[in-house]
Design a protein around this motif. Structure first.
Motif, mmCIF file in Angstrom:
data_model
loop_
_atom_site.group_PDB
_atom_site.id
_atom_site.type_symbol
_atom_site.label_atom_id
_atom_site.label_comp_id
_atom_site.label_asym_id
_atom_site.label_seq_id
_atom_site.Cartn_x
_atom_site.Cartn_y
_atom_site.Cartn_z
ATOM 1 N N UNK A 188 -9.378 0.921 -38.130
ATOM 2 C CA UNK A 188 -10.013 0.611 -39.419
ATOM 3 C C UNK A 188 -9.245 1.311 -40.541
ATOM 4 N N UNK A 189 -8.969 0.571 -41.593
ATOM 5 C CA UNK A 189 -8.370 1.151 -42.801
ATOM 6 C C UNK A 189 -9.470 1.208 -43.856
ATOM 7 N N UNK A 190 -9.708 2.396 -44.395
ATOM 8 C CA UNK A 190 -10.781 2.568 -45.381
ATOM 9 C C UNK A 190 -10.199 3.211 -46.641
ATOM 10 N N UNK A 191 -10.432 2.567 -47.761
ATOM 11 C CA UNK A 191 -9.957 3.086 -49.043
ATOM 12 C C UNK A 191 -11.133 3.422 -49.951
ATOM 13 N N UNK A 192 -10.986 4.516 -50.676
ATOM 14 C CA UNK A 192 -12.021 4.975 -51.600
ATOM 15 C C UNK A 192 -11.842 4.454 -53.012
ATOM 16 N N UNK A 193 -12.501 5.118 -53.948
ATOM 17 C CA UNK A 193 -12.648 4.604 -55.306
ATOM 18 C C UNK A 193 -11.323 4.369 -56.036
ATOM 19 N N UNK A 245 -10.243 -3.861 -42.802
ATOM 20 C CA UNK A 245 -10.052 -3.183 -44.087
ATOM 21 C C UNK A 245 -11.364 -3.143 -44.848
ATOM 22 N N UNK A 246 -11.670 -1.959 -45.382
ATOM 23 C CA UNK A 246 -12.893 -1.784 -46.185
ATOM 24 C C UNK A 246 -12.545 -0.903 -47.377
ATOM 25 N N UNK A 247 -13.048 -1.294 -48.542
ATOM 26 C CA UNK A 247 -12.855 -0.468 -49.744
ATOM 27 C C UNK A 247 -14.193 -0.357 -50.465
ATOM 28 N N UNK A 282 -16.101 1.877 -53.994
ATOM 29 C CA UNK A 282 -16.051 2.885 -55.056
ATOM 30 C C UNK A 282 -17.208 3.874 -54.937
ATOM 31 N N UNK A 283 -18.018 3.696 -53.888
ATOM 32 C CA UNK A 283 -19.272 4.447 -53.774
ATOM 33 C C UNK A 283 -19.233 5.371 -52.551
ATOM 34 N N UNK A 284 -19.467 6.644 -52.780
ATOM 35 C CA UNK A 284 -19.341 7.657 -51.716
ATOM 36 C C UNK A 284 -20.201 7.331 -50.495
ATOM 37 N N UNK A 285 -21.471 7.018 -50.711
ATOM 38 C CA UNK A 285 -22.378 6.748 -49.585
ATOM 39 C C UNK A 285 -21.951 5.528 -48.788
ATOM 40 N N UNK A 286 -21.386 4.539 -49.457
ATOM 41 C CA UNK A 286 -20.921 3.347 -48.729
ATOM 42 C C UNK A 286 -19.726 3.691 -47.842
ATOM 43 N N UNK A 287 -18.880 4.582 -48.307
ATOM 44 C CA UNK A 287 -17.739 5.016 -47.479
ATOM 45 C C UNK A 287 -18.244 5.755 -46.248
ATOM 46 N N UNK A 288 -19.270 6.570 -46.432
ATOM 47 C CA UNK A 288 -19.860 7.299 -45.297
ATOM 48 C C UNK A 288 -20.508 6.316 -44.327
ATOM 49 N N UNK A 330 -7.734 5.000 -40.554
ATOM 50 C CA UNK A 330 -6.783 5.434 -41.585
ATOM 51 C C UNK A 330 -7.590 5.488 -42.879
ATOM 52 N N UNK A 331 -7.754 6.685 -43.415
ATOM 53 C CA UNK A 331 -8.681 6.879 -44.543
ATOM 54 C C UNK A 331 -7.970 7.455 -45.763
ATOM 55 N N UNK A 332 -8.087 6.735 -46.863
ATOM 56 C CA UNK A 332 -7.684 7.306 -48.148
ATOM 57 C C UNK A 332 -8.956 7.433 -48.988
ATOM 58 N N UNK A 333 -9.548 8.627 -49.025
ATOM 59 C CA UNK A 333 -10.812 8.792 -49.749
ATOM 60 C C UNK A 333 -10.625 8.886 -51.263
ATOM 61 N N UNK A 334 -9.357 8.797 -51.709
ATOM 62 C CA UNK A 334 -9.023 8.841 -53.146
ATOM 63 C C UNK A 334 -9.687 10.062 -53.805
ATOM 64 N N UNK A 335 -10.316 9.881 -54.951
ATOM 65 C CA UNK A 335 -10.862 11.021 -55.693
ATOM 66 C C UNK A 335 -11.898 11.812 -54.913
ATOM 67 N N UNK A 336 -12.611 11.149 -53.982
ATOM 68 C CA UNK A 336 -13.635 11.860 -53.192
ATOM 69 C C UNK A 336 -13.033 12.888 -52.236
#
Ligand code: DQA
Length: 140
Positions: free
Chosen positions: A4-9, A45-47, A49-55, A69-75
């Protein structure tokens, strides 16, 4: 193998956002290239902008995927809860940052994610995502 590839805000704005730092490629386009390059891997792939949704997504994929593979960006720099989610799940996580977070503002040097991840890649552009997949292919 399922990765899984996960991108943050704000990573939904890749290609338009601070292109001198993050480049010109929209992530969806890059993701298509990744899928073509690794046909033996089931990539999702999942992106958000919301912290709880990433969790929520980490918890969803964290028990049945071989790697994340996680890029949590600003979080990355603020979220104890994302660090806790990584510690809670079974799937190993590789933290990726497109830019070299250690060559930028001081607040970007703190990561709540690095210590919970199997490894971190930063400063290598989008190539970092590819290198993370390569690691899972040879180690997971
Ligand atoms: C980033 C670096 C973070 O500091 C920043 O907040 C981002 C992107 C990167 O990929 O370089 O949004 O995670």
């Amino acid at each position: 193998m399922r990765i899984a590839v996960i991108n943050g805000p704000n990573l939904n704005l890749l290609g338009k956002r601070e292109t001198d730092i993050y480049g010109n490629m929209p992530f969806e386009k890059f993701f298509e290239q990744l899928q073509a390059k690794y046909p033996q891997v089931t990539l999702s792939y999942y992106q958000s902008n919301i912290e709880g949704e990433l969790i929520n997504e980490l918890q969803t994929v964290g028990y049945d995927h071989d790697g994340i593979v996680l890029n949590p960006a600003g979080y990355t720099h603020t979220s104890v809860a994302i660090g806790d989610a990584i510690a809670a799940i079974k799937a190993p996580v590789i933290e990726v940052h497109i830019s070299n977070v250690h060559a930028r503002e001081d607040f970007r040097k703190l990561s709540h994610v690095s210590g919970k991840s199997v490894g971190s890649i930063f400063g290598l552009g989008l190539k970092g995502y590819e290198l993370a997949i390569e690691w899972f292919l040879s180690n997971a």
